[in-house]
Design an enzyme around this catalytic site. Sequence first.
Site, PDB file in Angstrom:
ATOM      1  CG  ASP A  64      -1.755   1.339   1.409  1.00 44.64           C
ATOM      2  OD1 ASP A  64      -2.102   1.751   0.339  1.00 44.64           O
ATOM      3  OD2 ASP A  64      -1.938   2.004   2.423  1.00 44.64           O
ATOM      4  CB  THR A  97      -1.627   5.569  -1.776  1.00 42.24           C
ATOM      5  OG1 THR A  97      -1.554   4.251  -1.815  1.00 42.24           O
ATOM      6  CG2 THR A  97      -2.848   6.056  -0.766  1.00 42.24           C
ATOM      7  CB  THR A  98       0.817   2.916  -5.781  1.00 41.29           C
ATOM      8  OG1 THR A  98       0.782   2.227  -4.429  1.00 41.29           O
ATOM      9  CG2 THR A  98       2.243   2.569  -6.449  1.00 41.29           C
ATOM     10  CG  ASP A 394      -6.226   0.618   0.853  1.00 44.66           C
ATOM     11  OD1 ASP A 394      -6.295   1.771   1.905  1.00 44.66           O
ATOM     12  OD2 ASP A 394      -5.385   0.717   0.252  1.00 44.66           O
TER      13      ASP A 394
END
Length: 570
Positions: A64, A97-98, A394
């Site tokens: 994550d 997020t990545t 998530d």
Amino acid sequence: MASMMQPQIILLKEGTDTSQGKPQLVSNINACMAVADVVRTTLGPRGMDKLIHDDKGNTTISNDGATIMKLLDVVHPAAKILVDIAKSQDSEVGDGTTTVVLLAGEFLREAKPFIEDGVHPQNLIRSYRIASNMAIQKIKELAVSIEGKSLDEKRSLLAKCAATTLSSKLIGGEKDFFATMVVDAVIAIGSDDRLNMIGIKKVPGGTMRDSFLVNGVAFKKTFSYAGFEQQPKKFLNPKILLLNIELELKSEKENAEIRLSDPLQYQSIVDAEWNIIYDKLDKCVKSGAKIVLSRLAIGDLATQYFADRDIFCAGRVAEDDLHRVAAATGGTVQTSVNNVIDEVLGTCEIFEEKQVGNERFNIFNGCPSGQTATIVLRGGADQFIEEAERSLHDAIMIVRRAMKNSTVVAGGGAIDMEISRYLWQHARNIAGKSQLFINSFAKALEVIPRQLCDNAGFDATDVLNKLRQKHALPSELLDLDVKSRGLKSEGALYGVDINTGGICDSFANFVWEPALVKVNAINAATEAACLILSVDETVKNPKSESAQGEAAGGMGRGRGAGRGRGMRRR
């Protein structure tokens, strides 16, 4: 001659490091690219995991982006901006997020040659902002609404969104199993916006498939005194009393002193203490409650008293669990046992104490208000269960967002390629340098499908060529069905097929993500890139550096670093 000599001006403290101009901007860009390269390989369903070992000896395995960014102790001031946007994306949307870190890194990578060639950063910033606004407008055009569908249809659509999120996580192998569980949990809490109404409890042992969802509240059995074994462990439609008081004999605080003139009075003082606790317990029983929960301790006397009257009790219940029981059962937490009326008591259909792995769990099922749910997670290693919890967080965030902003776009790099194609075409109509900058923004967006291919071990160049060709098909060749869906190009929904290494219709294969994820990611990444490009001077105070060094050294030295002669070192 003397009048020509300028006096020396000392503006900053001695030892202050100032770097300005092109080299320090390029240095900031390099630092951000280095951070982006750390999380690059974690993108997508075939992304790798990172094992991070911190100074306390804790080990975390995660893919994550936000978790990795938090655990990396980034000290470079410019690179910290990327850590912040990953955190904000996580708290705002929950996923992507990545993506946001990768996009910001790629925007800067594309800007670097222009900066080195002497282009003024403000020109780049202006074009990037224009391109970002156009990209967001295009996403909103391409987004498909899932509003107005029946509950069953909506459930399956939301499960598709959750499965897309979970496919890139460690528990991707069981994504359908968990996606349904997440959707049921989010629908259970309804319009309530508080995430803490969904509890996640971790029990080591068993397999992932042993995880289950409780439509109510479940929490670990608390510490209990003797007499607990005699209490009933299952009730149907019980009344539940929630307390925030201690139910045990109080010893006098601070060595209280009582002067007695007659030894017989001593017994009356002891009796008074016992009468106080018996009076409290009597009132609990008279309220008609069959389950008594308290945030503070319930002592051995009270435990035995309740057991004799077929009442279940649990003390030292965690505060968030107690609040979730209150929300689910419709009860109110009481700070006194005086005047307990029926309105403050909660209820549920079934209460039972159940063995889960090595732990015993108190489970409240069939709660009337139903505004809470608990996911009990099982799995082999502790690190695995921790990562599963982060993944479910998530997915829960994504489903919540999809329920509120009910528009979805095709995932798998399809939306990125379509925006990229749209910006390339638009840039042709622009005269001047701005055309080059918008083209570089469009090229940067291709990093998502390219990285998806690289992480899956496919030839990225080959797949991107196929995607570009598909997305560029002219509208005259389209069939009526595609035109009726409002699409300008047949390939608008085509993305990377992770399983075959080719391309496929992502939308038809249910690789969906909420439009909000992409909008937020592009917005945050563009803002971060523009912010870094707008910095033209970095000033480092010598104190801040030495303070960091001393803090690190001081932790090891402890108190021995004071004045006076310490022990002689060997």
